[in-house]
Scaffold this active site. Structure first.
Site, PDB file in Angstrom:
ATOM      1  N   HIS A  39     -28.670  -5.247  24.115  1.00 16.67           N
ATOM      2  CA  HIS A  39     -28.393  -6.218  23.064  1.00 16.67           C
ATOM      3  C   HIS A  39     -27.152  -7.046  23.412  1.00 16.67           C
ATOM      4  CE1 HIS A  39     -26.844  -6.939  18.763  1.00 16.67           C
ATOM      5  NE2 HIS A  39     -27.924  -7.678  18.883  1.00 16.67           N
ATOM      6  N   ARG A  40     -27.332  -8.324  23.638  1.00 16.74           N
ATOM      7  CA  ARG A  40     -26.269  -9.249  24.094  1.00 16.74           C
ATOM      8  C   ARG A  40     -25.695  -8.772  25.430  1.00 16.74           C
ATOM      9  NH1 ARG A  40     -23.012  -9.788  18.238  1.00 16.74           N
ATOM     10  NH2 ARG A  40     -24.873  -9.521  16.978  1.00 16.74           N
ATOM     11  N   GLU A  49     -31.402  -8.792  26.035  1.00 17.14           N
ATOM     12  CA  GLU A  49     -31.465  -9.792  24.962  1.00 17.14           C
ATOM     13  C   GLU A  49     -30.240 -10.697  25.024  1.00 17.14           C
ATOM     14  OE1 GLU A  49     -30.688 -11.011  20.566  1.00 17.14           O
ATOM     15  OE2 GLU A  49     -29.398  -9.863  21.909  1.00 17.14           O
ATOM     16  N   ASP A 107     -28.608 -14.606  23.000  1.00 17.74           N
ATOM     17  CA  ASP A 107     -28.761 -15.534  21.880  1.00 17.74           C
ATOM     18  C   ASP A 107     -28.515 -16.968  22.352  1.00 17.74           C
ATOM     19  OD1 ASP A 107     -28.865 -13.460  19.646  1.00 17.74           O
ATOM     20  OD2 ASP A 107     -26.961 -12.943  20.623  1.00 17.74           O
ATOM     21  N   HIS A 116     -23.701 -15.809  20.252  1.00 20.66           N
ATOM     22  CA  HIS A 116     -24.345 -15.291  19.048  1.00 20.66           C
ATOM     23  C   HIS A 116     -24.069 -16.144  17.807  1.00 20.66           C
ATOM     24  CE1 HIS A 116     -24.755 -12.852  15.420  1.00 20.66           C
ATOM     25  NE2 HIS A 116     -25.811 -12.350  16.056  1.00 20.66           N
ATOM     26  N   GLU A 119     -33.191 -15.110  22.137  1.00 20.10           N
ATOM     27  CA  GLU A 119     -33.261 -15.277  20.681  1.00 20.10           C
ATOM     28  C   GLU A 119     -32.846 -16.686  20.306  1.00 20.10           C
ATOM     29  OE1 GLU A 119     -31.164 -12.448  18.122  1.00 20.10           O
ATOM     30  OE2 GLU A 119     -31.421 -13.870  16.485  1.00 20.10           O
ATOM     31  N   LYS A 135     -31.346 -19.221  18.078  1.00 23.05           N
ATOM     32  CA  LYS A 135     -30.393 -19.165  16.963  1.00 23.05           C
ATOM     33  C   LYS A 135     -30.291 -20.510  16.240  1.00 23.05           C
ATOM     34  CE  LYS A 135     -28.499 -14.973  16.719  1.00 23.05           C
ATOM     35  NZ  LYS A 135     -28.945 -14.091  15.637  1.00 23.05           N
ATOM     36  N   ASP A 152     -26.440  -1.851  21.927  1.00 28.70           N
ATOM     37  CA  ASP A 152     -25.230  -2.347  22.610  1.00 28.70           C
ATOM     38  C   ASP A 152     -24.858  -1.422  23.767  1.00 28.70           C
ATOM     39  OD1 ASP A 152     -25.160  -4.216  20.591  1.00 28.70           O
ATOM     40  OD2 ASP A 152     -23.506  -3.290  19.489  1.00 28.70           O
TER      41      ASP A 152
HETATM   42  O1  G3P Z   1     -32.795  -9.279  18.565  1.00 26.39           O
HETATM   43  C1  G3P Z   1     -32.102  -8.275  17.936  1.00 26.39           C
HETATM   44  C2  G3P Z   1     -30.791  -8.767  17.396  1.00 26.39           C
HETATM   45  O2  G3P Z   1     -30.174  -9.544  18.378  1.00 26.39           O
HETATM   46  C3  G3P Z   1     -30.917  -9.573  16.149  1.00 26.39           C
HETATM   47  O3  G3P Z   1     -29.725  -9.766  15.512  1.00 26.39           O
HETATM   48  O4  G3P Z   1     -27.709 -10.922  14.867  1.00 26.39           O
HETATM   49  O5  G3P Z   1     -27.669  -9.431  16.852  1.00 26.39           O
HETATM   50  O6  G3P Z   1     -28.844 -11.611  16.974  1.00 26.39           O
HETATM   51  P1  G3P Z   1     -28.438 -10.465  16.093  1.00 26.39           P
HETATM   52 MG    MG Z   2     -29.643 -11.558  18.960  1.00 27.93          MG
END
Ligand code: G3P
Ligand code: MG
Length: 225
Positions: free
Chosen positions: A7-8, A34, A36, A49, A101, A103, A220
């Site tokens: 995640h990120r 992942e 953003d 993000h 993702e 945004k 994470d």
């Molecule tokens: O894709 C999962 C997660 O990234 C969604 O929430 O706010 O971390 O982008 P956020």
């Molecule tokens: Mg995300």
């Protein structure tokens, strides 16, 4: 198969959404990474993000009000620069799948257009996943790209969301961990959707998700779960 999705990037150990974080995640042998995406004032897709640079850099202000040159000058953590989406795609270079993702406004169209360029150079649709909380951006993405797997991210109205996911021919529905309940997971599976849950940072939660039949989790710290 239970997917571990960084995640990120490896965001517990490195500044989130930086090349440093994605490089570290690549060494963690994850199923997917992942990131953003936002559009800045001069039209480049950048990886961050929040809508503003305030939390993660030494600057202030909205991304869409800044040129790429202005963004590039900021410290994005440990001396890193805010990456362009293209830098991230080329760093990962198909070593693992990249979940982009959507945004900010306009990212559906912009990411779809960019991916067409990579497909023209031999990349495959299965090298990417595109996800969003925004129905508007997912629809815009699907108007151009009908083949890349899409994930619909949700934090509320979870049963109603399944219909939208089917409508846009999503591959997965991605609920917050607080909504990851057996009844919902089974319903999503019955209509052919995978379920990827965010954000899962402990072994206990990962085990719980696995036992509920979830298909993968965003973490994470994918190396710790
Ligand atoms: O894709 C999962 C997660 O990234 C969604 O929430 O706010 O971390 O982008 P956020
Ligand atoms: Mg995300």
């Amino acid at each position: 198969m239970f997917l571990k999705i960084a995640h990120r990037g490896a965001s517990k150990k490195e500044p989130e959404n930086t090349l440093r974080s994605f490089r570290r995640a690549l060494r963690m042998n994850v199923s997917m990474i992942e990131c953003d995406a936002h559009l800045c004032k001069t039209g480049e897709l950048v990886v961050m993000h929040d809508n503003t640079v305030d939390r993660t850099t030494n600057g202030k202000g909205k991304i869409h009000n800044k040129t790429f040159d202005e963004l590039r000058k900021l410290d994005d953590g440990m001396g890193e620069h805010i990456p362009k989406l293209q830098d991230v795609i080329e760093l990962i270079n198909r070593e693992t799948r990249l979940n982009i993702e959507l945004k900010g406004r306009g990212t559906g169209w912009a990411v779809a257009t960019m991916l067409q360029m990579y497909y023209g150079m031999g990349w495959r649709h299965s090298d990417f996943v595109v996800s969003s909380f925004s129905r508007r951006e997912l629809r815009a993405f699907r108007r151009i790209d009908t083949k890349t797997p899409v994930g619909y991210l949700i934090y509320a109205n979870i049963f109603g969301s399944i219909h939208f996911a089917k409508k846009i021919n999503a591959h997965s529905i991605n609920p917050n961990i607080k909504h990851a309940k057996k009844r919902f997971i089974d319903r999503a599976h019955r209509i052919g959707l995978k379920v990827y849950v965010y954000t899962v940072d402990t072994k206990e939660d990962a085990q719980k998700m696995k036992s509920l039949g979830v298909d993968g989790v965003f973490s994470d710290c994918p190396d710790e779960i």
